[in-house]
Design an enzyme around this catalytic site. Structure first.
Site: not given
Length: 221
Positions: A172, A72, A174, A102
């Site tokens: 941030g 993402h 992720s 993801d």
């Protein structure tokens, strides 16, 4: 009794600090800030939706610049760059994107240290440290414990196998590396439960190392 409790707390704090130092020393050099350029914007990092961080995180899984990040973070980007701990910026090419898990793999022309995965599920209550680019301010570390493992049905991704942790994660983070006390990766940060502030409340979910290896193993071959 109070004296014994204080001694135990001091010993625990010292152990956590030691584990955090080891995790940082082993993994931080393989962690990158991920800078996506979103449609309609000219500069890397700008154009993310309102209320979210403009950057993300990734970590190298080969010395040839293969970098795992969250899908993402980069799936809508027109261009992706990565920044190492020295502040050097490199163009990165998406090799693989799996929105269902993801997970994404970037390839950058950079020689780097690589992180290594744990091949067994983490113990509940064991040390977990997250090395990530929280709020886009640079690579740092937060530590907590493994709250649960083998979690699915949360609703973030179509395919889920999460390690839950209370190690602080924020926008941030992720794509950040969740590592154990031995400095081995046990997961990649994917999602956090929040209220209206979009900040950490201690219920954070990392894609397990098992699902990462299952999903991207063929790509790396």
């Amino acid at each position: 009794m109070r004296l014994i409790l204080m001694v135990l707390l001091i010993a625990f704090a010292a152990e956590v600090k030691a584990d955090g130092v080891k995790s940082w020393n082993m993994v931080s050099s393989s962690v990158f800030s991920v800078l996506p350029t979103w449609p309609g914007y000219a500069d890397p990092g700008y154009g993310a939706p309102l209320g979210t961080a403009t950057e993300g995180t990734g970590f190298a899984i080969s010395e040839q610049g293969h970098i795992i990040t969250a899908a993402h973070v980069i799936s809508k980007a027109t261009k992706v760059s990565v920044k190492n701990s020295k502040g050097e910026i490199f163009d990165a090419e998406p090799l693989f994107i799996s929105r269902a898990t993801d997970l994404a793999v970037l390839k950058a022309k950079v020689k780097t240290d690589q992180a290594f995965f744990s091949l067994k599920p983490p113990d509940i209550g064991s040390q977990a440290c997250l090395i990530s680019n929280s709020f886009g301010i640079g690579i740092g570390i937060t530590c907590g414990v493994v709250s649960a493992s083998g979690i699915s049905g949360i609703g973030f991704n179509k395919i889920e196998d999460f390690v839950q942790t209370d190690a602080a994660a924020n926008p941030g983070s992720s794509g950040g590396a969740l590592v154990n006390a031995d400095g081995l990766v046990i997961g990649m940060m994917s999602g956090i439960f929040t209220k209206n502030t979009d900040t950490n409340v201690g219920v954070n979910f990392a894609v397990s190392s098992a699902l990462i290896l299952k999903t991207v193993g063929e790509v790396l071959k």
